[in-house]
Design a protein around this motif. Structure first.
Motif, PDB file in Angstrom:
ATOM      1  N   ALA A  90      96.460  22.003  34.018  1.00  0.00           N
ATOM      2  CA  ALA A  90      95.209  22.420  33.380  1.00  0.00           C
ATOM      3  C   ALA A  90      94.529  23.555  34.124  1.00  0.00           C
ATOM      4  O   ALA A  90      93.594  24.170  33.608  1.00  0.00           O
ATOM      5  CB  ALA A  90      94.249  21.227  33.274  1.00  0.00           C
ATOM      6  N   HIS A  91      94.996  23.861  35.331  1.00  0.00           N
ATOM      7  CA  HIS A  91      94.327  24.871  36.147  1.00  0.00           C
ATOM      8  C   HIS A  91      95.010  26.225  36.102  1.00  0.00           C
ATOM      9  O   HIS A  91      94.592  27.149  36.799  1.00  0.00           O
ATOM     10  CB  HIS A  91      94.241  24.391  37.603  1.00  0.00           C
ATOM     11  N   HIS A  92      96.066  26.357  35.285  1.00  0.00           N
ATOM     12  CA  HIS A  92      96.825  27.606  35.237  1.00  0.00           C
ATOM     13  C   HIS A  92      96.720  28.247  33.857  1.00  0.00           C
ATOM     14  O   HIS A  92      96.595  27.559  32.843  1.00  0.00           O
ATOM     15  CB  HIS A  92      98.304  27.351  35.559  1.00  0.00           C
ATOM     16  N   SER A  93      96.794  29.572  33.841  1.00  0.00           N
ATOM     17  CA  SER A  93      96.858  30.285  32.568  1.00  0.00           C
ATOM     18  C   SER A  93      98.225  30.082  31.942  1.00  0.00           C
ATOM     19  O   SER A  93      99.157  29.573  32.588  1.00  0.00           O
ATOM     20  CB  SER A  93      96.597  31.774  32.784  1.00  0.00           C
ATOM     21  N   PHE A  94      98.358  30.476  30.680  1.00  0.00           N
ATOM     22  CA  PHE A  94      99.630  30.338  29.980  1.00  0.00           C
ATOM     23  C   PHE A  94     100.733  31.066  30.732  1.00  0.00           C
ATOM     24  O   PHE A  94     101.817  30.527  30.975  1.00  0.00           O
ATOM     25  CB  PHE A  94      99.470  30.896  28.563  1.00  0.00           C
ATOM     26  N   SER A  95     100.480  32.300  31.125  1.00  0.00           N
ATOM     27  CA  SER A  95     101.486  33.096  31.842  1.00  0.00           C
ATOM     28  C   SER A  95     101.869  32.445  33.157  1.00  0.00           C
ATOM     29  O   SER A  95     103.050  32.411  33.535  1.00  0.00           O
ATOM     30  CB  SER A  95     100.962  34.505  32.086  1.00  0.00           C
ATOM     31  N   GLU A  96     100.869  31.906  33.871  1.00  0.00           N
ATOM     32  CA  GLU A  96     101.151  31.265  35.158  1.00  0.00           C
ATOM     33  C   GLU A  96     101.996  30.005  34.975  1.00  0.00           C
ATOM     34  O   GLU A  96     102.897  29.729  35.774  1.00  0.00           O
ATOM     35  CB  GLU A  96      99.841  30.917  35.861  1.00  0.00           C
ATOM     36  N   ILE A  97     101.710  29.245  33.909  1.00  0.00           N
ATOM     37  CA  ILE A  97     102.497  28.038  33.642  1.00  0.00           C
ATOM     38  C   ILE A  97     103.951  28.397  33.398  1.00  0.00           C
ATOM     39  O   ILE A  97     104.872  27.784  33.967  1.00  0.00           O
ATOM     40  CB  ILE A  97     101.909  27.294  32.427  1.00  0.00           C
ATOM     41  N   LEU A  98     104.186  29.405  32.570  1.00  0.00           N
ATOM     42  CA  LEU A  98     105.561  29.775  32.244  1.00  0.00           C
ATOM     43  C   LEU A  98     106.281  30.364  33.458  1.00  0.00           C
ATOM     44  O   LEU A  98     107.452  30.057  33.707  1.00  0.00           O
ATOM     45  CB  LEU A  98     105.556  30.785  31.086  1.00  0.00           C
ATOM     46  N   GLU A  99     105.590  31.208  34.217  1.00  0.00           N
ATOM     47  CA  GLU A  99     106.226  31.827  35.377  1.00  0.00           C
ATOM     48  C   GLU A  99     106.532  30.788  36.456  1.00  0.00           C
ATOM     49  O   GLU A  99     107.608  30.786  37.059  1.00  0.00           O
ATOM     50  CB  GLU A  99     105.317  32.922  35.943  1.00  0.00           C
ATOM     51  N   THR A 100     105.576  29.874  36.681  1.00  0.00           N
ATOM     52  CA  THR A 100     105.797  28.836  37.696  1.00  0.00           C
ATOM     53  C   THR A 100     106.908  27.888  37.261  1.00  0.00           C
ATOM     54  O   THR A 100     107.708  27.426  38.085  1.00  0.00           O
ATOM     55  CB  THR A 100     104.499  28.045  37.935  1.00  0.00           C
ATOM     56  N   ALA A 101     106.958  27.594  35.964  1.00  0.00           N
ATOM     57  CA  ALA A 101     108.032  26.737  35.460  1.00  0.00           C
ATOM     58  C   ALA A 101     109.387  27.393  35.649  1.00  0.00           C
ATOM     59  O   ALA A 101     110.368  26.738  36.037  1.00  0.00           O
ATOM     60  CB  ALA A 101     107.791  26.431  33.983  1.00  0.00           C
ATOM     61  N   ARG A 102     109.455  28.690  35.401  1.00  0.00           N
ATOM     62  CA  ARG A 102     110.738  29.388  35.518  1.00  0.00           C
ATOM     63  C   ARG A 102     111.159  29.530  36.975  1.00  0.00           C
ATOM     64  O   ARG A 102     112.336  29.374  37.309  1.00  0.00           O
ATOM     65  CB  ARG A 102     110.626  30.775  34.874  1.00  0.00           C
ATOM     66  N   GLN A 103     110.217  29.822  37.841  1.00  0.00           N
ATOM     67  CA  GLN A 103     110.549  30.087  39.244  1.00  0.00           C
ATOM     68  C   GLN A 103     110.786  28.803  40.041  1.00  0.00           C
ATOM     69  O   GLN A 103     111.668  28.745  40.888  1.00  0.00           O
ATOM     70  CB  GLN A 103     109.404  30.877  39.900  1.00  0.00           C
ATOM     71  N   HIS A 104     109.962  27.766  39.743  1.00  0.00           N
ATOM     72  CA  HIS A 104     109.988  26.592  40.617  1.00  0.00           C
ATOM     73  C   HIS A 104     110.201  25.273  39.868  1.00  0.00           C
ATOM     74  O   HIS A 104     110.223  24.214  40.509  1.00  0.00           O
ATOM     75  CB  HIS A 104     108.673  26.502  41.411  1.00  0.00           C
ATOM     76  N   GLY A 105     110.319  25.328  38.535  1.00  0.00           N
ATOM     77  CA  GLY A 105     110.518  24.097  37.791  1.00  0.00           C
ATOM     78  C   GLY A 105     109.333  23.155  37.836  1.00  0.00           C
ATOM     79  O   GLY A 105     109.475  21.942  37.708  1.00  0.00           O
ATOM     80  N   ALA A 106     108.137  23.717  38.033  1.00  0.00           N
ATOM     81  CA  ALA A 106     106.955  22.883  38.218  1.00  0.00           C
ATOM     82  C   ALA A 106     106.469  22.246  36.918  1.00  0.00           C
ATOM     83  O   ALA A 106     105.817  21.205  36.949  1.00  0.00           O
ATOM     84  CB  ALA A 106     105.834  23.717  38.832  1.00  0.00           C
ATOM     85  N   PHE A 107     106.753  22.871  35.778  1.00  0.00           N
ATOM     86  CA  PHE A 107     106.255  22.363  34.502  1.00  0.00           C
ATOM     87  C   PHE A 107     107.405  22.200  33.513  1.00  0.00           C
ATOM     88  O   PHE A 107     108.340  22.990  33.499  1.00  0.00           O
ATOM     89  CB  PHE A 107     105.198  23.307  33.924  1.00  0.00           C
ATOM     90  N   TRP A 108     107.279  21.190  32.684  1.00  0.00           N
ATOM     91  CA  TRP A 108     108.338  20.898  31.722  1.00  0.00           C
ATOM     92  C   TRP A 108     107.700  20.377  30.433  1.00  0.00           C
ATOM     93  O   TRP A 108     106.474  20.212  30.341  1.00  0.00           O
ATOM     94  CB  TRP A 108     109.300  19.858  32.309  1.00  0.00           C
ATOM     95  N   LEU A 109     108.530  20.149  29.420  1.00  0.00           N
ATOM     96  CA  LEU A 109     108.019  19.597  28.170  1.00  0.00           C
ATOM     97  C   LEU A 109     107.485  18.187  28.418  1.00  0.00           C
ATOM     98  O   LEU A 109     108.175  17.342  28.988  1.00  0.00           O
ATOM     99  CB  LEU A 109     109.119  19.541  27.108  1.00  0.00           C
ATOM    100  N   GLY A 110     106.250  17.950  27.991  1.00  0.00           N
ATOM    101  CA  GLY A 110     105.635  16.652  28.189  1.00  0.00           C
ATOM    102  C   GLY A 110     104.788  16.264  26.990  1.00  0.00           C
ATOM    103  O   GLY A 110     104.908  16.859  25.908  1.00  0.00           O
ATOM    104  N   ALA A 111     103.933  15.305  27.192  1.00  0.00           N
ATOM    105  CA  ALA A 111     103.061  14.835  26.108  1.00  0.00           C
ATOM    106  C   ALA A 111     101.888  15.791  25.925  1.00  0.00           C
ATOM    107  O   ALA A 111     101.399  16.390  26.888  1.00  0.00           O
ATOM    108  CB  ALA A 111     102.547  13.433  26.413  1.00  0.00           C
TER     109      ALA A 111
END
Length: 404
Positions: A90-111
């Motif tokens: 909830a603390h990241h922008s859309f771009s930050e979420i996608l970039e962090t997910a791609r670089q570090h696997g921090a975010f994934w499909l969830g509820a």
């Protein structure tokens, strides 16, 4: 280190990199990466595409939700709503979420995160608090929209973030959404009170107020006075079409003044009850600081009634202070800024008419009618006793004594 050791080191290091990169591609513990899903849907690396953002206020959340659902229900539109898994999302922008997910696997499909948002004094609507709409639309092409509800405790504004193939496509979609928001605004026809605290329960800083039930027989004042007030506030609204055709202004202002307790607020409640199709915005005391937001709502949701109670608290004559009062200037600017053809009525109340700024009270187009609501005379006191003393047994002598 010989050649075989170098080969072993290279193989082990390669396995290490694979294990680091793999979660970014497939998510944590085999869960699909949110970056993979968005990139696959858009057919391009999101990092190379423009992002257009549009904030909205907390009290607009339900309207935005309904407007989005209406756009998605149109023919030739397909969509999917997905959530985001991972801590701190909830603390990241859309771009930050996608970039962090791609670089570090921090975010994934969830509820998808949801919130219950008030839409009236008695109803709530379930709205997306955090989720991504993947929208395939014939006109706009494919777009991804992150919807984020407000988090006042963290200083987070409610926001829509749109990723599309071009900036024009993203802006066009947001323009359609704005038009739909006007048509389906959940605040239209409601009685709303602005609150000074952003942490107020409900839609904050807007609170839904139950519309009172009052008849003209419940308002006791000198003969003909209520009729004058109603004619100015209600009568103009009843003839809005003809007045507009004749080029006459609809915006109007009424000032109710008099000693405390004579019925000014009671008259406001009666008008609120009478104007059933009006959006009524109540501002009292410190809440007058929200006059700009209130007037913006009134323009959008007309016909509207804006009530400024105890306006002498901020609208006293500016000559008393060398610097004037910035809040008073805001009130004057907002009253002037609403077009004359807007069906908006300003209703002001005060106990101290002598303190009211003359530019507010005497300039046409700001206050068109000023009515004193005096202390009740003997006849009116008797009517008040009959109204509020119903069910109380009084002798004629007792009633005369109370009236006296």
């Amino acid at each position: 280190m010989d050649a075989s050791e170098i080969d072993d080191f290279g193989r082990l290091f390669s396995e290490f990199l694979t294990r680091v990169v793999e979660p970014a591609r497939v998510g944590v513990a085999g869960r699909e990466s949110i970056a993979e899903r968005v990139e696959s849907f858009l057919g391009a690396d999101p990092a190379t595409l423009p992002v257009v953002t549009e904030p909205f206020r907390r009290f607009e959340h339900a309207t935005v939700q309904i407007a989005i659902e209406r756009l998605l229900a149109a023919p030739n539109v397909r969509h999917e709503l997905v959530g985001i898994g991972g801590g701190g999302r909830a603390h990241h922008s859309f771009s930050e979420i996608l970039e962090t997910a791609r670089q570090h696997g921090a975010f994934w499909l969830g509820a998808v995160d949801y919130a219950a948002v008030p839409v009236s004094p008695d109803e709530e609507r379930t709205c997306v608090r955090l989720g991504i709409y993947l929208i395939d639309e014939r006109e706009s092409g494919r777009i991804a929209v992150l919807m984020r509800g407000e988090g006042p405790q963290y200083g987070q504004a409610a926001m829509l973030e749109v990723i599309a193939g071009t900036t024009v496509a993203a802006r066009d979609w947001l323009a359609k959404l704005r038009d739909e928001r006007v048509r389906c605004n959940t605040l239209r026809g409601q009685v709303l009170s602005f609150e000074p605290s952003q942490f107020v329960e409900g839609a904050g800083p807007v609170r839904f107020v139950r519309r009172p039930e009052l008849g003209c027989e419940d308002v006791i004042m000198p003969h003909g006075l209520l009729e004058r007030i109603v004619r100015q506030v209600v009568g103009i609204a009843e003839h809005r079409q003809r007045l507009r055709a004749e080029g006459r202004h609809l915006k109007r202002g009424v000032l109710l003044y008099g000693p405390p307790g004579t019925g000014k607020t009671h008259t406001v409640r009666y008008l609120t009850a009478t104007l059933r199709d009006f959006t009524v915005v109540l501002l009292a005391g410190p809440a007058i600081q929200f006059v700009t937001e209130a007037c913006a709502l009134a323009r959008t949701l007309q016909p509207s009634l804006i009530v400024l109670e105890d306006c002498d608290l901020v609208a006293s004559d500016r000559s008393f202070s060398p610097s004037g009062q910035p809040l008073l200037f805001s009130i004057l600017d907002e009253m002037d800024g609403i077009g004359s053809d807007a069906d908006v009525c300003f209703l002001l109340t005060t106990n101290r008419a002598d303190l009211i700024e003359t530019a507010l009270a005497q300039r046409p187009g700001r206050v068109d009618l000023a009515c004193e609501i005096p202390l009740p005379d003997e006849e009116e006191r008797r009517r008040l006793l009959d109204l509020y003393g119903a069910g109380i047994e009084l002798t004629a002598g007792d009633a005369d004594a109370v009236v006296a």
